[in-house]
Design a protein around this motif. Structure first.
Motif, mmCIF file in Angstrom:
data_model
loop_
_atom_site.group_PDB
_atom_site.id
_atom_site.type_symbol
_atom_site.label_atom_id
_atom_site.label_comp_id
_atom_site.label_asym_id
_atom_site.label_seq_id
_atom_site.Cartn_x
_atom_site.Cartn_y
_atom_site.Cartn_z
ATOM 1 N N THR A 27 0.827 -1.209 0.000
ATOM 2 C CA THR A 27 0.000 0.000 0.000
ATOM 3 C C THR A 27 0.857 1.253 0.000
ATOM 4 O O THR A 27 0.623 2.182 -0.787
ATOM 5 N N ASN A 31 1.340 4.107 -3.146
ATOM 6 C CA ASN A 31 0.967 5.512 -3.045
ATOM 7 C C ASN A 31 2.009 6.416 -3.692
ATOM 8 O O ASN A 31 1.672 7.378 -4.376
ATOM 9 N N ILE A 52 -6.131 1.710 -5.657
ATOM 10 C CA ILE A 52 -5.980 1.408 -4.234
ATOM 11 C C ILE A 52 -7.189 0.657 -3.704
ATOM 12 O O ILE A 52 -7.079 -0.370 -3.030
ATOM 13 N N THR A 56 -8.150 -2.890 -1.408
ATOM 14 C CA THR A 56 -8.656 -2.883 -0.032
ATOM 15 C C THR A 56 -10.106 -3.354 0.046
ATOM 16 O O THR A 56 -10.510 -3.947 1.041
ATOM 17 N N SER A 281 -5.158 6.298 5.094
ATOM 18 C CA SER A 281 -5.235 6.188 3.636
ATOM 19 C C SER A 281 -5.489 7.552 3.003
ATOM 20 O O SER A 281 -4.903 7.878 1.961
ATOM 21 N N GLN A 402 -9.334 -2.489 6.768
ATOM 22 C CA GLN A 402 -9.413 -2.370 5.324
ATOM 23 C C GLN A 402 -10.639 -1.574 4.885
ATOM 24 O O GLN A 402 -10.584 -0.821 3.899
#
Length: 468
Positions: A27, A31, A52, A56, A281, A402
């Protein structure tokens, strides 16, 4: 699971931490690569969100199924299968010819990833049975998330600048293969004494609920909040939620046991996990785009800029585990909520991105807060449940993480896209998003204080007794 020697228990913990490393590293590395992926594959903001959230979302949908399946057919078997699928999915991602195929292959990764974290936590819970020893093990486990935050931006920056964004998925291959070999050799097989039966209806309702909410939020800025697509997603989400609330309590062995939520600490851990990982996130999503697309930094420079956030998370995660073992989860949660909320306020009120000292102060505060939050979530979620249901309890906690990560990118990405489409600059468009992150920090603080007192612990004991 038979009693293992201290050396063997340490090895089991290390193997489980390797699986968490590749899932969480994936993750943070991704990014940093988002702007390069956007340019190479001609993606919009919604396309980056799906890169993304496809991952998730599938993780959140399948974690509980994976946890209960591991309890039923064997945790080592499911764990090893997850490593194979995740590693294969990583290879496919590195070969993706288009954005659409990258999203599909990210979903393949997520199918494998869903078999790793909850099953690994179940293995840890059944390996470390003494409460303080288990708390320390969970603290080390949580520290791996800090390692991924520290290493991810740097590894991603180096690979993207030197080789290209596809190389970020190569990192998973050696770790995944090594973890697979060690798993087959050193982790003993274990199962729950009374595992739950499959619940396909509950599983489909969970997928429908999470999928419709995420799709509606991501597509709303372009389609319009009143469009048939978004309204249809809202209707499907409501119907799925009503179906879950009506169907699950009537089953003897539901996918989501409503009795879990009678425990105030468990319910609190769920809310805290959603809030904290939504903030994380969203924070990473905003800062990655700001540093590379507004300030014009390359991927490596952006990774270096984010080190003031990653380093405190790395050091605070194991400290949080020791604090949980010594004094309980309340103090780490207070620190976490206060620090994350204060970080959001710096950006929302003082426009911290306009000043390097303020921006770095915001990064440090957020890193401290996130480093402190992971261990109390996991420890609280599993400590009030019977060991036989450890896989399902850990899966609910992982699902909450998540789900928070999915909603964070969906909501904050939608807010940002709406602001940019209105003709505003990035800083103005991001302002409502910073207030959302501030609110998430406040929720961590308030819920953490409210659900870690003596009465809350008593409800956890009563719930564990009722669940057998």
């Amino acid at each position: 699971m038979r009693t293992l020697s201290p050396r063997r228990r340490g090895l089991v913990l290390a193997i489980c931490c390797m699986s968490l490393l590749i899932v969480s590293l994936d993750t943070t590395v991704l990014n940093v690569a988002l702007p390069s992926i956007r340019e190479d594959l001609h993606a919009l903001v919604s396309g980056m969100q799906w890169t993304i959230d496809a991952y998730t979302l599938v993780l959140a949908s399948l974690l509980m199924l994976a946890g209960s399946t591991g309890d039923r057919i064997g945790r080592r078997k499911v764990f090893a299968t997850g490593l194979i699928v995740f590693t294969a999915g990583s290879v496919l991602c590195s070969l993706a010819p288009s954005l659409e195929w990258l999203i599909v292959f990210r979903m393949v990764q997520a199918v494998g990833g869903s078999m790793l974290n909850p099953v690994a936590m179940s293995i840890i819970t059944n390996t470390f049975t003494e409460p303080k020893e288990r708390a320390r093990a969970i603290g080390l486990w949580g520290g791996v998330v800090g390692i991924s935050m520290a290493a991810g931006p740097l590894i991603g920056g180096v690979l993207v600048d030197s080789v290209g964004w596809r190389s970020i998925f190569w990192v998973n291959l050696p770790v995944g293969l090594a973890a697979l070999v060690l798993t087959l050799r050193y982790i003993p097989e274990s199962r729950a004494e009374h595992p739950r039966r499959p619940d396909p209806v509950g599983q489909l309702l969970v997928v429908a609920l999470l999928g419709s909410v995420t799709y509606g939020i991501i597509e709303a800025p372009s389609a319009g909040w009143g469009s048939p697509t978004v309204l249809g997603c809202a209707g499907l989400a409501v119907a799925a939620l009503v179906g879950l609330l009506a169907y699950e309590p009537r089953r003897d062995e539901p996918l989501i046991d409503p009795r879990f939520f009678r425990s105030a600490p468990f319910s609190g851990a769920t809310v805290i996990a959603v809030s904290a990982f939504a903030a994380l996130s969203g924070f990473l999503f905003l800062n990655t785009l700001y540093l590379q697309e507004v300030r014009g930094l390359d991927a490596l420079e952006a990774g270096l800029y984010m080190l003031p956030m990653a380093a405190p998370a790395f050091f605070c995660a194991p400290l949080s585990g020791r604090l949980v073992a010594a004094v309980g989860p309340r103090l780490p949660l207070v620190v976490a909520g206060t620090a994350m909320g204060a970080s959001g306020l710096l950006f929302a009120v003082l426009s911290a991105e306009a000043s390097d000292p303020l921006m770095f102060a915001g990064y440090v505060l957020f890193g401290i807060g996130f480093g402190m939050v992971n261990a109390p979530i996991t420890n609280t979620a599993v400590s009030g449940m019977p060991r036989a249901q450890a896989g399902v309890a850990a899966a609910v906690a992982s699902t909450s993480r998540q789900t928070g990560g999915t909603l964070g990118v969906a909501v904050i990405g939608a807010v940002l896209a709406a602001g940019l489409s209105g003709g505003g600059g990035f800083v103005a468009a991001a302002l409502p998003a910073w207030w959302i992150i501030t609110l998430c920090g406040a929720l961590v603080l308030a819920v953490g204080v409210a659900t870690t007192g003596g009465w809350a612990l008593r409800t956890a004991r009563r719930t564990a007794h009722a669940l057998g």
